[in-house]
Motif scaffolding. Structure first.
Motif, mmCIF file in Angstrom:
data_model
loop_
_atom_site.group_PDB
_atom_site.id
_atom_site.type_symbol
_atom_site.label_atom_id
_atom_site.label_comp_id
_atom_site.label_asym_id
_atom_site.label_seq_id
_atom_site.Cartn_x
_atom_site.Cartn_y
_atom_site.Cartn_z
ATOM 1 N N GLY A 60 0.818 -1.204 0.000
ATOM 2 C CA GLY A 60 0.000 0.000 0.000
ATOM 3 C C GLY A 60 0.851 1.252 0.000
ATOM 4 N N ILE A 61 1.263 1.682 -1.197
ATOM 5 C CA ILE A 61 2.057 2.905 -1.317
ATOM 6 C C ILE A 61 1.221 4.126 -0.948
ATOM 7 C CG2 ILE A 61 3.162 4.419 -3.028
ATOM 8 C CD1 ILE A 61 4.327 1.915 -4.316
ATOM 9 N N LEU A 62 -0.043 4.131 -1.328
ATOM 10 C CA LEU A 62 -0.881 5.296 -1.092
ATOM 11 C C LEU A 62 -1.009 5.645 0.389
ATOM 12 C CD1 LEU A 62 -3.882 6.465 -3.041
ATOM 13 C CD2 LEU A 62 -4.200 6.191 -0.588
ATOM 14 N N PRO A 63 -1.223 4.701 1.311
ATOM 15 C CA PRO A 63 -1.275 5.088 2.727
ATOM 16 C C PRO A 63 0.002 5.758 3.222
ATOM 17 C CG PRO A 63 -2.186 2.899 2.440
ATOM 18 C CD PRO A 63 -1.569 3.283 1.131
ATOM 19 N N VAL A 64 1.157 5.354 2.700
ATOM 20 C CA VAL A 64 2.398 6.008 3.101
ATOM 21 C C VAL A 64 2.423 7.445 2.596
ATOM 22 C CG1 VAL A 64 4.915 5.922 3.019
ATOM 23 C CG2 VAL A 64 3.606 3.789 3.131
ATOM 24 N N GLU A 65 1.938 7.667 1.372
ATOM 25 C CA GLU A 65 1.860 9.039 0.848
ATOM 26 C C GLU A 65 0.931 9.897 1.706
ATOM 27 O OE1 GLU A 65 2.686 8.506 -3.908
ATOM 28 O OE2 GLU A 65 0.635 8.194 -3.190
ATOM 29 N N VAL A 66 -0.153 9.311 2.197
ATOM 30 C CA VAL A 66 -1.070 10.052 3.068
ATOM 31 C C VAL A 66 -0.377 10.425 4.375
ATOM 32 C CG1 VAL A 66 -3.217 9.875 4.388
ATOM 33 C CG2 VAL A 66 -3.141 9.072 2.022
ATOM 34 N N LEU A 67 0.371 9.501 4.947
ATOM 35 C CA LEU A 67 1.143 9.818 6.142
ATOM 36 C C LEU A 67 2.128 10.952 5.869
ATOM 37 C CD1 LEU A 67 1.956 6.257 7.549
ATOM 38 C CD2 LEU A 67 0.356 7.916 8.512
ATOM 39 N N ALA A 68 2.737 10.942 4.668
ATOM 40 C CA ALA A 68 3.685 11.996 4.303
ATOM 41 C C ALA A 68 3.019 13.362 4.248
ATOM 42 C CB ALA A 68 4.339 11.681 2.963
ATOM 43 N N ALA A 69 1.709 13.389 4.053
ATOM 44 C CA ALA A 69 0.957 14.644 4.049
ATOM 45 C C ALA A 69 0.514 15.045 5.453
ATOM 46 C CB ALA A 69 -0.260 14.521 3.134
ATOM 47 N N GLY A 70 0.912 14.260 6.466
ATOM 48 C CA GLY A 70 0.586 14.597 7.844
ATOM 49 C C GLY A 70 -0.753 14.093 8.317
ATOM 50 N N THR A 71 -1.333 13.115 7.620
ATOM 51 C CA THR A 71 -2.681 12.618 7.918
ATOM 52 C C THR A 71 -2.633 11.148 8.312
ATOM 53 O OG1 THR A 71 -3.689 14.205 6.402
ATOM 54 C CG2 THR A 71 -4.974 12.233 6.908
ATOM 55 N N PRO A 72 -3.355 10.744 9.367
ATOM 56 C CA PRO A 72 -3.334 9.339 9.792
ATOM 57 C C PRO A 72 -4.133 8.436 8.861
ATOM 58 C CG PRO A 72 -4.874 10.571 11.139
ATOM 59 C CD PRO A 72 -4.196 11.581 10.243
ATOM 60 N N VAL A 73 -3.912 7.144 8.964
ATOM 61 C CA VAL A 73 -4.581 6.170 8.112
ATOM 62 C C VAL A 73 -5.190 5.060 8.965
ATOM 63 C CG1 VAL A 73 -3.037 6.646 6.178
ATOM 64 C CG2 VAL A 73 -2.511 4.766 7.721
#
Length: 395
Positions: free
Chosen positions: A314-327
């Motif tokens: 899941g690359i996308l959840p890591v990108e979301v974390l990089a934006a400062g948002t939890p998953v």
């Protein structure tokens, strides 16, 4: 000096496995690349790209139709190489070269054993009658070829378990690389983070500049207008619009929480998602085919990403974390490894909306700096370091 080669199934214009191949290519400049065909000519300047005979046929447009021919096609590739790094999610690990030496070494990075064959419940193409008919002999062949001398790495512990089950092989885990710097640089360049209490862009660590990254294109006026309409405080689902991604559960979770929902992506399930959106008790907005910049802005403005499908990683959840948002992720799949045992994020005990909603409540308001720090555990330099360590015997 030993001569190596890169091997990949087919080169698509976009795709998660292609991002891994990009990272491999940047770590190993100058190696030849062998693939079935490429839809992105010029993607790897400065290296020789060798396609198979299938590239000159209509079969390149129908992967399922080409499937029966792929194992044999991989077995007699021209070339004299001492070692190969293979990126495989179908049959690329079957590769054999005509002039390879007796001590040839093969390193196979496994995105997954072929889902067509081994996990048809996760890939509807495996449910086609003729694919089911071929599955038994092809599974036997695939298991035999996977047993040939090779070093195996899996993109997650979840896939390593699948390799153990289907191929009876052990694999080390090297998580895929995520371009964390591109997310943070794009948000810094655009300022498209969520609004703070004074109405100005919030000071989120997800928007810290990364000077070495190449930001996405600036947001258009229409994209800014869309962000203004959506506001902040929504629940986000983002992926291809296909059934196994379970975007319906994101909508149901938003209803459970009483939060608006944004679903971003594109795909064949769009009409069904529109129907669900129209019936939902909360506002549901579909964002079709967002640009990278718009997608990153949605990441930064969401309360959380809900990612309930069964994924290899899941690359996308890591990108979301990089934006400062939890998953929040579902109870099964490689995405668990992104948030376990580390915060900020949660693994829901089931994929029921009530449990997904409870997980969202638990992580909402997580420290953005902690989100970004966790994302950096999967950044490109980490992948390069682990990849080169694995390949050390031939480098």
């Amino acid at each position: 000096m030993s001569r190596g080669v890169l091997v990949h199934e087919w080169v698509a214009r976009r795709g998660g496995s292609e991002l891994v191949l990009d990272a491999m290519a940047s770590a190993l400049p100058g190696l030849d690349l062998h693939c079935l065909w490429t839809d992105a000519p010029g993607r790897y300047p400065g290296r020789d790209v060798h396609e198979t005979w299938l590239a000159r046929t209509p079969l390149r447009r129908s992967k399922a139709a080409a499937l029966p021919l792929l194992p044999a096609t991989w077995r007699r590739r021209p070339g004299a190489y001492d070692w190969a790094l293979v990126s495989s999610h179908l049959f690329a690990h079957h590769v054999r070269f005509t002039d390879q030496p007796a001590d040839f070494r093969k390193y196979v990075y496994v995105h997954s054993p072929a889902r067509y064959l081994w996990e048809p419940s996760l890939d509807r193409r495996g449910d086609r009658p003729w694919v089911r008919a071929m599955a038994v002999p092809f599974r036997a062949l695939d298991r035999h070829r996977a047993g040939e001398p090779a070093e195996l790495a899996a993109n997650s512990a979840f896939v390593a378990d699948r390799i153990r089950t289907h191929w009876d092989r052990e694999a080390r885990v090297i998580h895929p690389p995520v371009d964390v710097d591109r997310v943070t640089a794009t948000l810094a360049e655009t300022g498209a983070t969520g609004a703070g209490p004074d109405g100005h862009p919030a000071d989120r660590p997800g928007a810290v500049a990364a000077a070495t990254a190449g930001p996405a294109q600036p947001l258009t006026p229409d994209e800014w207008a869309l962000l203004d309409r959506l506001g902040d405080g929504f629940l986000l689902g983002a992926s291809r619009f296909v059934a196994y991604k379970r975007l319906d559960l994101v909508i149901a979770t938003g209803e459970e929480l009483g939060l608006p929902v944004v679903i971003a992506g594109s795909g064949p399930e769009r009409a069904r998602l529109v129907e669900l959106a129209e019936r939902a008790s909360v506002p549901v907005h579909l964002v079709d085919g967002p640009s990278d910049g718009l997608m990153y802005a949605l990441f930064a403005r969401a309360v959380a990403l809900v990612f309930p499908g069964i994924e290899d990683f899941g690359i996308l959840p890591v990108e979301v974390l990089a934006a400062g948002t939890p998953v929040v992720v579902g109870p099964v799949g490689g995405a668990r490894e992104i948030v376990e045992p580390a915060l900020p994020g949660a693994v829901a005990p089931t994929d029921r909306p009530v449990d997904l909603a409870a997980a969202v409540r638990a992580v909402a308001g997580a420290d953005p700096a902690t989100c970004v720090a966790r994302a950096r555990d999967f950044a490109l330099p980490v992948f390069h370091r682990e990849l080169l360590s694995w390949l050390a015997p031939v480098l």
